[in-house]
Scaffold this motif. Sequence first.
Motif: not given
Length: 144
Positions: A61-70, A104-109, A55-58, A41-42
């Motif tokens: 399941d529901q847990k954010a594990t990584e992110a890239t930032v600009t 912060l989860a997939l559903d709430t990103a 921020v692009k989160y990876k 999700k971005a």
Amino acid sequence: MKFAKILPAVTAALVLSACTSAVAQKEEVKAPVAQPTLSEKAVAFQCANKKAVVVKYKFADQKATEATVTINKKAVGETFVRDNKAEDPTFVSGKYVLNADTPLALDTATTTDLVNIFHSEKEGDVILAKNCTINKKATAKLNK
């Protein structure tokens, strides 16, 4: 007499083959390990210090594990990895740190604000972006 000599050998062979096939069957019954569902999700933010952040989160399941930032269309650090020791959602890339609000989860990103992004230095932390709120239009466009 020949039968009496052969019978124990045949019996032993049958017992050994039965044991090995039972062991092989037990090994085959092992349940496969479930792989987590991976997704991305971005989220676009507008920050208090006039910075535009994406921020692009990876997620696994529901847990954010990584992110890239600009920040203002320039990449910051490399891949930010989740710091599981931190209480709040915190991601680290070298000396760069990203702190997100909870939950912060997939559903709430796309509804979770960003607290800050900073760079740690010997003299102290340099805040790159702070008090970031979601830019809903830009976020919707990023996730089409």
